[in-house]
Motif scaffolding. Structure first.
Motif, PDB file in Angstrom:
ATOM      1  N   ARG A  76       0.829  -1.220   0.000  1.00 13.99           N
ATOM      2  CA  ARG A  76       0.000   0.000   0.000  1.00 13.99           C
ATOM      3  C   ARG A  76       0.854   1.258   0.000  1.00 13.99           C
ATOM      4  NH1 ARG A  76      -2.497   0.122   6.144  1.00 13.99           N
ATOM      5  NH2 ARG A  76      -0.704  -0.825   7.183  1.00 13.99           N
ATOM      6  N   TYR A  77       2.015   1.214   0.640  1.00 17.24           N
ATOM      7  CA  TYR A  77       2.861   2.395   0.663  1.00 17.24           C
ATOM      8  C   TYR A  77       3.734   2.492  -0.583  1.00 17.24           C
ATOM      9  CZ  TYR A  77       1.080   2.650   5.341  1.00 17.24           C
ATOM     10  OH  TYR A  77       0.229   2.718   6.414  1.00 17.24           O
ATOM     11  N   ARG A  78       4.018   1.354  -1.203  1.00 13.02           N
ATOM     12  CA  ARG A  78       4.646   1.406  -2.520  1.00 13.02           C
ATOM     13  C   ARG A  78       3.695   2.079  -3.509  1.00 13.02           C
ATOM     14  NH1 ARG A  78       6.326  -4.838  -2.594  1.00 13.02           N
ATOM     15  NH2 ARG A  78       5.641  -4.621  -4.764  1.00 13.02           N
ATOM     16  N   GLU A 132      14.824  12.427  -2.948  1.00  9.29           N
ATOM     17  CA  GLU A 132      15.615  11.390  -3.611  1.00  9.29           C
ATOM     18  C   GLU A 132      14.783  10.122  -3.661  1.00  9.29           C
ATOM     19  OE1 GLU A 132      19.475  10.808  -1.873  1.00  9.29           O
ATOM     20  OE2 GLU A 132      19.661  12.926  -1.336  1.00  9.29           O
ATOM     21  N   VAL A 133      14.947   9.337  -4.723  1.00 12.07           N
ATOM     22  CA  VAL A 133      14.205   8.085  -4.838  1.00 12.07           C
ATOM     23  C   VAL A 133      15.041   7.040  -5.557  1.00 12.07           C
ATOM     24  CG1 VAL A 133      13.074   8.874  -6.968  1.00 12.07           C
ATOM     25  CG2 VAL A 133      12.058   7.011  -5.635  1.00 12.07           C
ATOM     26  N   GLU A 134      15.023   5.840  -5.014  1.00  5.75           N
ATOM     27  CA  GLU A 134      15.644   4.681  -5.654  1.00  5.75           C
ATOM     28  C   GLU A 134      14.571   3.605  -5.792  1.00  5.75           C
ATOM     29  OE1 GLU A 134      19.132   1.306  -4.886  1.00  5.75           O
ATOM     30  OE2 GLU A 134      18.530   2.684  -3.283  1.00  5.75           O
ATOM     31  N   ALA A 135      14.177   3.312  -7.014  1.00  6.33           N
ATOM     32  CA  ALA A 135      13.170   2.286  -7.277  1.00  6.33           C
ATOM     33  C   ALA A 135      13.871   0.950  -7.518  1.00  6.33           C
ATOM     34  CB  ALA A 135      12.330   2.667  -8.492  1.00  6.33           C
ATOM     35  N   MET A 136      13.476  -0.068  -6.767  1.00  7.48           N
ATOM     36  CA  MET A 136      14.099  -1.382  -6.881  1.00  7.48           C
ATOM     37  C   MET A 136      13.294  -2.276  -7.822  1.00  7.48           C
ATOM     38  SD  MET A 136      15.235  -1.960  -2.928  1.00  7.48           S
ATOM     39  CE  MET A 136      16.280  -0.741  -2.105  1.00  7.48           C
ATOM     40  N   ASP A 137      13.939  -3.310  -8.319  1.00  5.68           N
ATOM     41  CA  ASP A 137      13.313  -4.195  -9.293  1.00  5.68           C
ATOM     42  C   ASP A 137      12.090  -4.921  -8.736  1.00  5.68           C
ATOM     43  OD1 ASP A 137      15.210  -3.480 -11.151  1.00  5.68           O
ATOM     44  OD2 ASP A 137      16.520  -5.196 -10.744  1.00  5.68           O
ATOM     45  N   ASP A 138      12.066  -5.163  -7.429  1.00  7.48           N
ATOM     46  CA  ASP A 138      10.955  -5.896  -6.824  1.00  7.48           C
ATOM     47  C   ASP A 138       9.818  -4.983  -6.384  1.00  7.48           C
ATOM     48  OD1 ASP A 138      12.095  -4.654  -4.661  1.00  7.48           O
ATOM     49  OD2 ASP A 138      12.549  -6.485  -3.551  1.00  7.48           O
ATOM     50  N   GLY A 139       9.890  -3.683  -6.712  1.00  7.72           N
ATOM     51  CA  GLY A 139       8.804  -2.759  -6.382  1.00  7.72           C
ATOM     52  C   GLY A 139       9.013  -1.933  -5.140  1.00  7.72           C
ATOM     53  N   ARG A 184      -4.158   5.537   3.214  1.00  9.62           N
ATOM     54  CA  ARG A 184      -5.088   6.447   3.846  1.00  9.62           C
ATOM     55  C   ARG A 184      -4.846   7.887   3.401  1.00  9.62           C
ATOM     56  NH1 ARG A 184      -4.433   4.664  10.092  1.00  9.62           N
ATOM     57  NH2 ARG A 184      -6.169   6.117  10.436  1.00  9.62           N
ATOM     58  N   GLN A 185      -5.924   8.675   3.397  1.00  2.00           N
ATOM     59  CA  GLN A 185      -5.830  10.085   3.050  1.00  2.00           C
ATOM     60  C   GLN A 185      -6.628  10.915   4.052  1.00  2.00           C
ATOM     61  OE1 GLN A 185      -6.309  11.064  -1.198  1.00  2.00           O
ATOM     62  NE2 GLN A 185      -6.349   8.862  -1.638  1.00  2.00           N
ATOM     63  N   VAL A 186      -6.189  12.150   4.245  1.00  4.28           N
ATOM     64  CA  VAL A 186      -6.862  13.037   5.188  1.00  4.28           C
ATOM     65  C   VAL A 186      -7.084  14.397   4.547  1.00  4.28           C
ATOM     66  CG1 VAL A 186      -5.870  11.918   7.228  1.00  4.28           C
ATOM     67  CG2 VAL A 186      -4.703  13.894   6.195  1.00  4.28           C
ATOM     68  N   GLU A 187      -8.047  15.108   5.105  1.00  5.67           N
ATOM     69  CA  GLU A 187      -8.188  16.531   4.821  1.00  5.67           C
ATOM     70  C   GLU A 187      -7.501  17.258   5.967  1.00  5.67           C
ATOM     71  OE1 GLU A 187     -11.784  19.119   3.125  1.00  5.67           O
ATOM     72  OE2 GLU A 187     -12.103  18.498   5.207  1.00  5.67           O
ATOM     73  N   ALA A 188      -6.605  18.165   5.634  1.00  6.72           N
ATOM     74  CA  ALA A 188      -5.796  18.797   6.668  1.00  6.72           C
ATOM     75  C   ALA A 188      -5.595  20.269   6.361  1.00  6.72           C
ATOM     76  CB  ALA A 188      -4.439  18.101   6.768  1.00  6.72           C
TER      77      ALA A 188
END
Length: 203
Positions: free
Chosen positions: A29-31, A69-76, A101-105
């Motif tokens: 879900r966080y991916r 910064e982001v590093e995307a791995m082969d396994d997701g 999850r999402q919020v109104e803030a």
């Protein structure tokens, strides 16, 4: 004004505006949340839940971070670094179809020009030195002295070895001066414990 935020409710993870937080993202879900953020505005809202349960109630205040910064791995999986942008206060959680999850803030407008008085700064550095000595930490005090007030206070708030409740209280402190005062109190409280004994806690 209200804004819609995708949240990452991670116990013990605190982010402050202007600072960085490295994260290893492996849950599906966080991916999905990171992929969604990368396709939109690269923003993710960090907030602490009250427990580790999946749908646990949330604390009232968190911090929006932008993926720097982001590093995307082969396994997701992802390795990312968030840069804190703004604190926020949750107004309500939204009913959504996304796995995350999402919020109104509402975003909290902090005074970016806030500073400490010379007495406050000196008192903080004195207590920080005492706390570091008690805990056996090696600190480059020349580098510490060169930091501006906000970088110093928020930086210590984010990395200090306090429990989740204490760090949440720091995040919710309304002003830089209030956060400095609370940090001093926390260093005095946690500094009373023997490092070889069970850690004291505010929880």
């Amino acid at each position: 004004m209200a804004t819609r935020l995708s949240i990452f409710p991670l116990p013990g993870a605190i982010l402050f505006p202007g600072l960085h937080l490295p994260l290893h993202v492996f849950e599906p879900r966080y991916r999905a949340m990171v992929s969604d953020a990368l396709a939109r505005d690269r923003r993710i809202a960090m907030i602490q839940p009250h427990t580790a349960e999946p749908d646990a109630p949330l604390y009232a205040v968190g911090c929006v971070g932008k993926i720097d910064e982001v590093e995307a791995m082969d396994d997701g999986r992802f390795n990312i670094v968030l840069q804190g942008e703004s604190r926020f206060r949750v107004m309500r959680e939204l009913d959504v179809d996304t796995p995350f999850r999402q919020v109104e803030a509402e975003l909290i407008e902090d005074d970016e020009f806030a500073s400490l008085s010379s007495v406050e700064r000196a008192g903080f550095e004195q207590e920080a030195r005492r706390f570091a000595d008690l805990q056996g930490y090696s600190v480059d005090w020349d580098s510490v002295s060169s930091l501006d007030d906000r970088s110093l206070i928020d930086g210590v708030s984010q990395i200090a070895p306090f429990d989740s409740a204490a760090k949440q209280a720091l995040l919710e402190s309304p002003t830089l001066g209030a956060r400095c005062e609370l940090l001093i109190q926390l260093m005095q409280f946690f500094g009373r414990s023997d490092p070889d004994e069970e850690r004291v806690t505010l929880q």
